[in-house]
Scaffold this active site. Sequence first.
Site, mmCIF file in Angstrom:
data_model
loop_
_atom_site.group_PDB
_atom_site.id
_atom_site.type_symbol
_atom_site.label_atom_id
_atom_site.label_comp_id
_atom_site.label_asym_id
_atom_site.label_seq_id
_atom_site.Cartn_x
_atom_site.Cartn_y
_atom_site.Cartn_z
ATOM 1 N N ASN A 195 4.959 18.454 -22.063
ATOM 2 C CA ASN A 195 4.752 17.016 -22.328
ATOM 3 C C ASN A 195 3.324 16.542 -22.072
ATOM 4 O OD1 ASN A 195 5.040 17.516 -19.568
ATOM 5 N ND2 ASN A 195 5.797 15.463 -19.155
ATOM 6 N N ARG A 208 -3.036 7.915 14.656
ATOM 7 C CA ARG A 208 -2.216 9.101 14.936
ATOM 8 C C ARG A 208 -1.653 9.786 13.692
ATOM 9 N NH1 ARG A 208 1.988 7.075 19.038
ATOM 10 N NH2 ARG A 208 1.218 5.010 18.509
ATOM 11 N N ASN A 218 22.590 21.874 -25.528
ATOM 12 C CA ASN A 218 22.521 22.993 -24.587
ATOM 13 C C ASN A 218 21.079 23.490 -24.484
ATOM 14 O OD1 ASN A 218 24.215 24.807 -22.858
ATOM 15 N ND2 ASN A 218 22.975 26.279 -24.002
ATOM 16 N N LEU A 268 1.835 -7.443 8.089
ATOM 17 C CA LEU A 268 0.672 -6.952 8.841
ATOM 18 C C LEU A 268 0.413 -5.489 8.495
ATOM 19 C CD1 LEU A 268 1.400 -8.518 12.350
ATOM 20 C CD2 LEU A 268 0.160 -9.494 10.407
ATOM 21 N N GLY A 321 6.619 -4.955 23.529
ATOM 22 C CA GLY A 321 6.520 -6.196 24.281
ATOM 23 C C GLY A 321 7.914 -6.562 24.793
ATOM 24 N N LYS A 329 -2.259 4.342 6.700
ATOM 25 C CA LYS A 329 -0.894 4.610 7.171
ATOM 26 C C LYS A 329 0.175 4.038 6.242
ATOM 27 C CE LYS A 329 0.840 2.571 11.033
ATOM 28 N NZ LYS A 329 1.101 2.500 12.481
HETATM 29 C C1 UD1 Z 1 3.372 -5.342 18.616
HETATM 30 C C2 UD1 Z 1 3.778 -6.508 19.513
HETATM 31 C C3 UD1 Z 1 4.838 -6.043 20.493
HETATM 32 C C4 UD1 Z 1 6.027 -5.502 19.751
HETATM 33 C C5 UD1 Z 1 5.579 -4.391 18.776
HETATM 34 C C6 UD1 Z 1 6.736 -4.038 17.893
HETATM 35 C C7 UD1 Z 1 1.753 -7.867 19.708
HETATM 36 C C8 UD1 Z 1 0.654 -8.278 20.585
HETATM 37 N N1 UD1 Z 1 2.612 -6.982 20.217
HETATM 38 O O1 UD1 Z 1 2.769 -4.383 19.459
HETATM 39 O O2 UD1 Z 1 5.250 -7.115 21.316
HETATM 40 O O3 UD1 Z 1 6.978 -5.004 20.662
HETATM 41 O O4 UD1 Z 1 4.520 -4.847 17.939
HETATM 42 O O5 UD1 Z 1 6.404 -2.941 17.099
HETATM 43 O O6 UD1 Z 1 1.862 -8.342 18.605
HETATM 44 N N2 UD1 Z 1 -2.223 -5.282 12.964
HETATM 45 C C9 UD1 Z 1 -3.085 -5.952 12.146
HETATM 46 N N3 UD1 Z 1 -4.255 -6.429 12.650
HETATM 47 C C10 UD1 Z 1 -4.583 -6.282 13.959
HETATM 48 C C11 UD1 Z 1 -3.687 -5.599 14.790
HETATM 49 C C12 UD1 Z 1 -2.505 -5.123 14.284
HETATM 50 O O7 UD1 Z 1 -2.810 -6.103 10.947
HETATM 51 O O8 UD1 Z 1 -5.654 -6.762 14.339
HETATM 52 C C13 UD1 Z 1 -0.953 -4.781 12.417
HETATM 53 C C14 UD1 Z 1 -0.783 -3.286 12.561
HETATM 54 O O9 UD1 Z 1 -1.278 -2.610 11.427
HETATM 55 C C15 UD1 Z 1 0.735 -3.153 12.677
HETATM 56 C C16 UD1 Z 1 1.156 -4.457 13.326
HETATM 57 O O10 UD1 Z 1 0.098 -5.364 13.137
HETATM 58 O O11 UD1 Z 1 1.347 -3.066 11.407
HETATM 59 C C17 UD1 Z 1 1.495 -4.324 14.784
HETATM 60 O O12 UD1 Z 1 0.331 -3.901 15.488
HETATM 61 P P1 UD1 Z 1 0.391 -2.830 16.631
HETATM 62 O O13 UD1 Z 1 -0.983 -2.539 17.082
HETATM 63 O O14 UD1 Z 1 1.240 -1.689 16.221
HETATM 64 O O15 UD1 Z 1 1.122 -3.656 17.761
HETATM 65 P P2 UD1 Z 1 1.964 -3.086 18.949
HETATM 66 O O16 UD1 Z 1 1.044 -2.700 20.046
HETATM 67 O O17 UD1 Z 1 2.908 -2.078 18.463
#
Ligand code: UD1
Length: 437
Positions: free
Chosen positions: A359, A18, A350, A11, A146, A25
Amino acid sequence: MLDKKVKSIVLAAGKGTRMKSELPKVLHTIFNKPLLSYVIDAVNNTGYIDENFVIVGHEAEKVENFVSSSFANAKCILQAPQLGTGDAVNKATPFLKDFDGYVVVVCGDTPLITAETLKNFIDFHDNNHADLTVMSAIFDNPKNYGRIVRDKNNKFVAIVEEKDATSEQKAVKEVNAGIYCINWKTVSESFNNLKNNNAQGEYYLTDIVKWAVEKHLVVQSYILENNEEIFGINSKIQLSEATKILNKKSVIRLMEEGVQIVDPDTTFISPETTIGADTLVLPNVYITGKNTIGKNCKIGPFAHIRDGATIGNNVRIGNFVEVKKSVIKDNTNVSHLSYIGDAELGSKVNIGAGTITANYNPITKVKSKTIIKDGANTGSNSVIVAPVTIEEMASVAAGSVITKDVEAYSLAITRSPLKVFSNWVKNKIEQYSGGNK
Ligand code: UD1
Ligand code: MG
């Protein structure tokens, strides 16, 4: 060995607000290597994966260009708009029709996850013939994660997001690490049933747990031993913290292997660098990329090895020396203030202080190679303009600019002849003092 095929979904569509950056990122780097590469490498290094799907969204093109040029077994899938982690995984379903194997879901911003942990996780899933395994971790301060919800018999039944949790659920310290192993055949149907009626209005991937429990499938959690591994990067501060964690692991591993590191706090060595026993690494050394350094070398203080260095035994890389993409054979010294790039240095060479291998041609943008063979030496402040070869035992005089090959055992000198003007200073003093001594 598993008899199931394993694919991954990474993902990486989120914005990373941030980070306050124009760069996506997951393309931010630690030791010059993007966060996403750490994750895909860890997944691939389990030895189980035949294909990775990377879900891209924010700055999708940049991420896709990077992925396609770096990983032959990774394919990007666009998620636009980003409607939540469940929607993100659902974007891969058309590519996984009739897939009869496991799908491991990981986040692209957790660079500290190791191949070993992922392998154990997949093995745990496989050994227990599970339909769904969720990686969990225990945190004293579980805020923002979560929570793993269990029933009165301690059976794992759901994941509840912080924003949707009751105060009782918020007190739970076991959290969802965001890494899942899914038996695709039995669980993929859940993605068509996700709802976004929650506090964030998103399609939560975490809701597949409840779905699978209701279908009486085998759902379990795998508790991560070292919760540092799921440390996610959301800001430049966390990026620097992750760099320190990775560096600490790397210097500890090297010291255990017999490398002497005088000050691990000011020494940065990438995880993909190997160093032989009894090499001494002095403070303020910065080593990125993939490098091999031999035994009994002395590196630093203040040395910079950038990437692709293969350094033999008993080599000295001294202060303010930069080395990039070069081979340096045994017993060679590059002791002070030099740049060695795209070069091949033989043994017992040396390199005098301030020697530069030139280069790069900024007009053609071509980088060329310098070859300096066994026993040759360069005097201080010489510039070796590549492409060029300095043959065995040849000597380059201090201050020379070498633009042609130098034959073995010869001296090459481009310095203009020395002139000495006797009493020049004395005469000047007399001239300016107007004869008044
Ligand atoms: C998520 C979990 C949470 C867990 C946490 C761990 C869900 C609903 N919650 O929360 O239970 O404890 O990760 O870090 O899954 N992303 C996408 N597409 C989207 C949304 C997110 O690709 O539409 C990707 C983000 O770039 C990221 C990852 O999914 O790499 C997690 O998304 P993020 O928004 O960070 O979820 P959390 O709120 O941290
Ligand atoms: Mg997150």
